[in-house]
Design an enzyme around this catalytic site. Structure first.
Site, mmCIF file in Angstrom:
data_model
loop_
_atom_site.group_PDB
_atom_site.id
_atom_site.type_symbol
_atom_site.label_atom_id
_atom_site.label_comp_id
_atom_site.label_asym_id
_atom_site.label_seq_id
_atom_site.Cartn_x
_atom_site.Cartn_y
_atom_site.Cartn_z
ATOM 1 N N HIS A 1 34.058 50.345 30.211
ATOM 2 C CA HIS A 1 34.666 50.509 28.879
ATOM 3 C C HIS A 1 34.570 51.967 28.428
ATOM 4 O O HIS A 1 35.517 52.521 27.877
ATOM 5 C CB HIS A 1 33.925 49.655 27.841
ATOM 6 N N LYS B 1 40.040 47.093 37.208
ATOM 7 C CA LYS B 1 39.274 45.949 37.719
ATOM 8 C C LYS B 1 40.018 44.640 37.455
ATOM 9 O O LYS B 1 40.043 43.751 38.297
ATOM 10 C CB LYS B 1 37.891 45.887 37.089
ATOM 11 N N LEU C 1 31.639 47.206 37.757
ATOM 12 C CA LEU C 1 31.017 46.872 36.472
ATOM 13 C C LEU C 1 31.833 45.793 35.775
ATOM 14 O O LEU C 1 33.058 45.808 35.800
ATOM 15 C CB LEU C 1 30.921 48.110 35.583
#
Ligand code: PAF
Length: 269
Positions: free
Chosen positions: A37, A149, A184
């Site tokens: 993020h 992702k 992540l």
């Protein structure tokens, strides 16, 4: 940084910036920030005069048996990280504000939203596309930031932006990985130490798929060999704005996804 909950206030807060022709970047998130993020927020900060981060755990993209209730939430930490990253506005609407009584309008992206994630998560992309369109309408950003992702999500939203002539630029930024290669994800916090260790099989298998593709061999077969013994939802090569080897596995109760963009990564390394 100003935290805003009401849709009308969010619009009003940006009115002056818009009138003055200042560029607005939006990073849509569901919170539980990690470096993935933060990489999106940093890019938004570098490329825009005003940065808005939305933090909304969108109920309509979760199926009835999914992890909506236990999805990680840490609003105090997220606020601190957003402020440190130079965010101007943190937009945190309530579910009732986003989906008022008798809400009944949905965005369906057809082919791109079929297969892969949709097999295990029917209706997921309808929820994602709808909430993204709402956020785009509320914030009216010049640029919106997504992570590679969620490759299928990025393609679905990009398609919606094109098909509905939304006046914004989609920015899709590379996957951020831990040093050991694990992508992540907010859901990584669910993993025990042993499960986290097992989860490394996923990026390794995708690397093996990439190597196979480079040699002209079958990337899916290579990735599947690497995933033997795991509970695999899918391994597939799909055209997600370029050929992409994507996979989803279940480790205990946790579902993890990852992907490699075959053409880009083959020529990069
Ligand atoms: O990727 C996410 O966090 C969510 O799917 C998004 C784009 C914020 C929509 O709820």
């Amino acid at each position: 940084m100003k935290t805003i909950r009401a849709i009308a206030e969010m619009r009003e807060s940006l009115a002056d910036a818009r009138r003055a022709g200042r560029s607005i970047g939006l990073v849509p998130t569901m919170g539980a920030f990690h470096d993935g993020h933060l990489s999106l927020i940093r890019a938004a900060r570098a490329e825009n005069e005003v940065v808005v981060v939305s933090l909304f755990v969108n109920p309509t993209q979760f199926g009835p048996d999914e992890d909506l209730a236990r999805y990680p939430r840490d609003e105090a930490r997220d606020s601190r990280l957003a402020e440190e990253a130079g965010v101007d506005y943190l937009f945190r609407p309530s579910p009732d504000a986003m989906y008022p009584d008798r809400f009944q309008t949905w965005v369906e992206v057809e082919q791109l939203a079929a297969g892969l994630e949709s097999e295990a998560r029917p209706g997921h992309f309808r929820g994602v596309a709808t909430v993204c369109l709402k956020l785009f309408n509320i914030v009216q950003p010049h640029r919106a930031y997504f992570g590679q992702k969620d490759a299928q999500q990025a393609s679905v939203v990009r398609r919606m932006v094109r098909d509905l002539d939304l006046p914004l630029e989609m920015r899709v930024l590379p996957i951020i990985r831990d040093a050991d290669g694990l992508a992540l994800s907010s859901r990584n916090v669910y993993l025990t130490a042993q499960q986290r260790h097992d989860a490394l099989t996923l990026p390794r298998a995708l690397r093996a798929g990439l190597e196979a593709w480079r040699r002209g061999a079958d990337p899916i077969a290579a990735a599947c060999r690497g995933l033997e013994g795991l509970d695999v939802d899918y391994v597939s090569v799909a055209d997600l704005d370029g050929p992409t080897l994507a996979a989803a596995v279940r480790i205990g109760q946790t579902r993890l996804i990852d992907n490699v963009r075959l053409e880009e990564e083959a020529s990069a390394s």
